[in-house]
Design a protein around this motif. Structure first.
Motif, PDB file in Angstrom:
ATOM      1  N   GLY B  48     -66.549  38.841  -7.961  1.00 38.28           N
ATOM      2  CA  GLY B  48     -67.586  39.012  -6.948  1.00 38.28           C
ATOM      3  C   GLY B  48     -66.985  39.412  -5.624  1.00 38.28           C
ATOM      4  N   ILE B  51     -64.391  36.890  -4.004  1.00 38.64           N
ATOM      5  CA  ILE B  51     -63.033  36.717  -4.505  1.00 38.64           C
ATOM      6  C   ILE B  51     -62.050  37.672  -3.826  1.00 38.64           C
ATOM      7  CG2 ILE B  51     -62.886  38.398  -6.404  1.00 38.64           C
ATOM      8  CD1 ILE B  51     -62.028  35.988  -8.145  1.00 38.64           C
ATOM      9  N   VAL B  56     -56.646  39.107  -2.155  1.00 36.65           N
ATOM     10  CA  VAL B  56     -55.700  39.713  -1.214  1.00 36.65           C
ATOM     11  C   VAL B  56     -54.647  38.690  -0.828  1.00 36.65           C
ATOM     12  CG1 VAL B  56     -55.427  40.678   1.096  1.00 36.65           C
ATOM     13  CG2 VAL B  56     -57.393  41.307  -0.281  1.00 36.65           C
ATOM     14  N   LYS B  59     -52.245  37.971  -3.656  1.00 40.94           N
ATOM     15  CA  LYS B  59     -51.244  39.034  -3.786  1.00 40.94           C
ATOM     16  C   LYS B  59     -50.189  38.899  -2.692  1.00 40.94           C
ATOM     17  CE  LYS B  59     -52.830  42.330  -6.835  1.00 40.94           C
ATOM     18  NZ  LYS B  59     -52.093  43.220  -7.691  1.00 40.94           N
ATOM     19  N   MET B  63     -46.267  38.152  -3.175  1.00 37.02           N
ATOM     20  CA  MET B  63     -45.271  39.103  -2.720  1.00 37.02           C
ATOM     21  C   MET B  63     -44.284  38.422  -1.783  1.00 37.02           C
ATOM     22  SD  MET B  63     -45.998  42.958  -1.614  1.00 37.02           S
ATOM     23  CE  MET B  63     -46.420  42.807   0.091  1.00 37.02           C
ATOM     24  N   ILE B  66     -41.952  36.237  -3.736  1.00 32.88           N
ATOM     25  CA  ILE B  66     -40.973  37.028  -4.489  1.00 32.88           C
ATOM     26  C   ILE B  66     -39.877  37.534  -3.549  1.00 32.88           C
ATOM     27  CG2 ILE B  66     -40.634  39.183  -5.764  1.00 32.88           C
ATOM     28  CD1 ILE B  66     -43.367  38.803  -6.984  1.00 32.88           C
ATOM     29  N   LEU B  67     -40.294  38.011  -2.371  1.00 36.60           N
ATOM     30  CA  LEU B  67     -39.297  38.516  -1.422  1.00 36.60           C
ATOM     31  C   LEU B  67     -38.325  37.410  -1.018  1.00 36.60           C
ATOM     32  CD1 LEU B  67     -41.402  40.836   0.882  1.00 36.60           C
ATOM     33  CD2 LEU B  67     -39.507  41.496  -0.593  1.00 36.60           C
ATOM     34  N   VAL B  70     -35.958  36.857  -3.871  1.00 35.76           N
ATOM     35  CA  VAL B  70     -35.001  37.952  -4.047  1.00 35.76           C
ATOM     36  C   VAL B  70     -33.883  37.852  -3.018  1.00 35.76           C
ATOM     37  CG1 VAL B  70     -34.758  40.437  -3.699  1.00 35.76           C
ATOM     38  CG2 VAL B  70     -36.550  39.576  -5.179  1.00 35.76           C
ATOM     39  N   HIS B  71     -34.269  37.607  -1.757  1.00 37.56           N
ATOM     40  CA  HIS B  71     -33.243  37.560  -0.721  1.00 37.56           C
ATOM     41  C   HIS B  71     -32.312  36.372  -0.895  1.00 37.56           C
ATOM     42  CE1 HIS B  71     -34.360  40.972   1.730  1.00 37.56           C
ATOM     43  NE2 HIS B  71     -35.603  40.730   1.377  1.00 37.56           N
ATOM     44  N   ARG B 378     -54.034  37.199 -29.813  1.00 38.85           N
ATOM     45  CA  ARG B 378     -53.906  38.186 -28.745  1.00 38.85           C
ATOM     46  C   ARG B 378     -54.355  37.652 -27.390  1.00 38.85           C
ATOM     47  NH1 ARG B 378     -55.792  41.086 -32.661  1.00 38.85           N
ATOM     48  NH2 ARG B 378     -57.873  41.010 -31.788  1.00 38.85           N
TER      49      ARG B 378
END
Lengths: 554, 554
Positions: B48, B51, B56, B59, B63, B66-67, B70-71, B378
């Motif tokens: 809808g 959401i 956003v 995400k 992100m 993750i950054l 990684v660093h 599945r």
């Protein structure tokens, strides 16, 4: 047209037909499979009992092709990495032999495929709108292919100057590579965006093509490093052509020519790999045609911007070229430490200014996106997922180099001005990659603006020609955020081009500056740079492509 | 109970609440978020307008975390790899310092988290049935944790034997590590399968934990390689404790003890990483409770099999232990080439027999699956996807070693019997990994058999205790295919255990056999083995866990 349940069931069970012998022509799929060819564009197939075996077979085919690729890639990697070192009894002609055989197999596969699909033009089942962002399908592949061909011609010319003291494979290799490039481009441009009939055979062929491209890439990267080895003794082979004479001027031109063109060949291989990967992902996939509009956007370069981004970017680009030329001349010609240091200082200062500006601009762009009211695009999109993964993955190469640099500079003495510049450069490199990735990822996940959206629904031309017509249409109102985003992406695009050119055409401050080499030693530091820098260079290339997409979508 | 549309909308928009300041207690989510806690078990939420912002933010949070990871991982990797070499001015205590700081931060985060969630027991939102295959949540983590603790005690004992000539960090590190292990296990066992409130904070914390575990793993692997360095000169640091005396018997016991326990600590770190990764994937995810039954299966070890697999497996296991002991004694004690060659011959022959049998059995198992009428499962399942990715990824380590071995053996002379055995061993290693992966992946993708299925629908106990009751129930008819699959997976399980024990406890035919070392040189071959072998060892561990799951599901 609304598909009947029966047709859908038939379409779904079609891949089952692949269990028949492989030597059957891919397009002669028999009466039952005709449903597949004339299949209506259904967003997805209903999960029924009929799909189960096809799904099993699909999983099996995917797994088998992945295994094939993994084993081939590892074998190639082993040979290429072994062939790079002087003292290891694997020679470069062993590597060339393997690559030649792989390329020949792929050529045969592609020709077989082209012949069979051209016999029945209807075999082109379905267009994948996702696989066609401007950059990937566009002229770039052809451009890189042309440069690769020129490189091959130079290589053939160079090696045939002294064919008497060489193994034949050294001349055969560029010839086969040229044929490979031509056949592959012909194939990618004619069929690249279509789903394949005959999934199992296609998957294996595609994976073979992918692996071959990656192997050629590895070999090219290694060759380039070997070529540069003369300056920094790293135990790599010094080229087996030393005993032969390359004194004639034409031979020297050929030699220099082909090494200057290597970067294009390297990018061509990676480009082709990315494209083949997307095709592999799409084999047997049912495309959602609802999101058709996304990549059917117009490229309007000189319109609706303040030109600030382009002008600033061009200034950076031109001054960067100047810096690169002065740097190369100074570092390569003189052995005085002071002149070398001057060149390094100039190089670092230019990069620091450039990276600093880019970081600021990226942050600005991300802030603008925060206030952007456009919807996020949450459709599944394998091309975009691949783009993002490649951006994040390729950035790791530069990250690794920068972190190793930072540790070396912090842990070693003396701390002179060059070290301070180098440290700033490394830190800014990390920051710029991070901010740019965030900006690009945000940009790629936006829906195109509303007015484009409306136009695209009317667009029917699948070959991207519409933009010529569209660009002649009158201007529309455009909000300031979009203008800023365009400025930003244009500036970043041009800056990334210069940051690609510098390392791709031979600037290696990592070696000209002794700090890290002394700290990590002659074997570890070259290994780190030689493995990571190709990814760093590819990152710039790929960022340019992604920024072009962001520019178009803003 | 059928959820109303309103409740669903509320539940879907709940993560939006996370934009409030971070210093708020995670469990005090406010009145609007209560819907989240009492959320009905909806398979998924309707897409809808509400959401969008939450998506956003999700995400963005992903992100960012993750950054961060990684660093941190790159920084740790840089320091660990630099610290491994004698001539590089980064010392092992620099590495220990970084790891200690990271562990302390994670400990604080976990305690903060535990304190805040224990204040409101309702904060446990939702059970993730996927994250709970027997092996992962089970006793294995606790087992490895206990061994890790013992190792830490030995380490503390060893270093405190000569604390006067050491930097304090060497003693602080094992102490902090012990606390870290205890806190983490307490946390993973109490909360591990639950979705988190407060997504952004959780994601970053989880990624920090993941990175810390990986960094500890890297450091442990490097330490182990450094310890083995004495035998094969590779330029690694020889341990800074040489100048100190470790002559007392207790000190020697501590020293040997902690090196023998290293494999368990290494596995613990990887296990914990995998678990934390699954948790990270699950933050903010809505679980499909339709597939609840999959992991609620009974473990019935000694029932409904012919015992052939177990007996054969035990024979292999016991004889493998014998071979390992004889091999270690002969190779380490004698410097005669002939005795060493005898030991190598024995080792290779045992492995060839074992790998050959396993390959055949895997092929047999895959053939049986071809005729299996059970449906494929599945459903989306992040734990299984991770399992498969880890299996395929970890196998790359052994593949790489084998390919490098093959190239070295084929390209070098003389070709004696040891080389022939080594070649067969390398080829069979590749074949066995491939076939075993295919078998396990097929097994993991099957639906559990029908009769179990029916039982599970009645099962409500989320703590896996039901199997005690179930196992007391009477026997049912079971078809021969399932019996065979059980035999096969039990045999493979036991064989994988011995193939884990051998390299984990020090068998290194890769170095004892000079072939590859002479071919690739003293720096390249140790680098290849030291990087790839840890993955190979982890593969065995992980295969055991996956095979246990296959066994239970057959």
């Amino acid at each position: 047209p609304q598909p009947s349940a029966g047709t859908q069931r038939q379409a779904a069970s079609a891949p089952q037909g692949q269990k028949r012998p492989l030597n059957r022509a891919p397009c002669q799929l028999g009466p039952r499979d005709e449903a597949f060819q004339h299949r209506p564009r259904a967003p997805s197939c209903p999960p029924g009992a009929g799909i189960s075996r096809a799904q099993v077979w699909k999983k099996g085919g995917r797994m088998f092709s992945i295994l094939l690729a993994v084993h081939l890639a590892l074998l190639a990697c082993t040979l290429v990495s072994s062939g790079a070192f002087e003292k290891i009894a694997v020679h470069d002609y062993d590597v060339f032999f393997l690559l030649t055989v792989m390329m020949l197999i792929v050529i045969v596969w592609i020709i077989f495929y082209l012949v069979n699909t051209s016999r029945c033009p209807d075999a082109i089942l379905c267009k994948d709108s996702h696989a066609g962002p401007v950059w990937l399908r566009g002229r770039s592949l052809i451009l890189f292919a042309i440069f690769s061909l020129v490189m091959d011609v130079f290589k053939i010319g160079y090696y045939s100057s002294f064919y008497s003291c060489l193994s034949a494979i050294k001349i055969i290799y560029p010839i086969v590579q040229a044929i490979f490039v031509i056949v592959q481009v012909r194939w990618l441009c004619s069929l690249c965006l279509d789903l394949m009939p005959f999934p199992f055979f296609c998957r294996c062929g595609l994976m073979l093509t992918l692996t071959t491209n990656l192997a050629v890439w590895m070999s090219a990267v290694t060759d380039e490093s070997v070529h540069k080895e003369a300056k920094w003794a790293t135990g790599m082979r010094s080229g087996s052509t030393e005993e032969c004479n390359c004194n004639s001027q034409i031979c020297q031109i050929f030699k220099n020519g082909y090494f200057w063109l290597y970067p294009f060949n390297i990018e061509y291989s990676l480009f082709a790999s990315a494209m083949v990967y997307v095709m592999w992902k799409n084999v047997g996939r049912f495309i959602d045609h609802h999101s058709h509009h996304i990549h059917r956007l117009k490229f309007r370069l000189f319109r609706r911007t303040f030109f600030v981004g382009i002008v600033l970017g061009l200034i950076i680009l031109v001054s960067g070229l100047g810096v690169l030329i002065v740097y190369e001349v100074r570092v390569n010609s003189s052995h005085e430490a002071s002149k070398k240091n001057e060149a390094l200082t100039m190089y670092y200062i230019f990069n620091i200014v450039c990276l600093g500006l880019m970081s600021l601009v990226c942050i600005g762009g991300s802030v603008i996106y925060r206030f952007d009211k456009r919807d996020m695009d949450r459709h599944k999109n394998p091309t975009r997922t691949l783009d993002v993964a490649l951006l994040m993955g390729a950035a790791l190469g530069q990250y690794a180099i920068s972190y190793y640099s930072i540790v070396a500079i912090v842990a070693s003495t003396p701390r002179d001005s060059i070290s301070a510049l180098n440290l700033t450069y490394a830190l800014l490199m990390i920051a710029q990659h991070t901010f740019q990735n965030i900006f690009i990822i945000e940009g790629l996940h936006r829906q195109p603006p509303k007015e484009d959206h409306k136009h695209d629904l009317r667009q029917k031309d699948p070959y991207g020609l519409t933009f010529l017509v569209q660009s002649l249409a009158g201007p529309k109102k455009i909000n300031w955020r979009r203008k800023f985003l365009r400025e930003i992406s244009m500036f970043l695009l041009l800056s990334n081009i210069i940051l690609w050119i510098m390392p791709a055409f031979g600037a290696r401050p990592q070696f000209d500056n002794d700090k890290e080499l002394n700290f990590y030693g002659d074997s570890m530091w070259p290994a780190i740079v030689d493995i990571c820098l190709p990814f760093g260079i590819f990152y710039r290339m790929h960022a340019v492509a992604s920024l072009l997409e962001v520019y178009i979508m803003s």
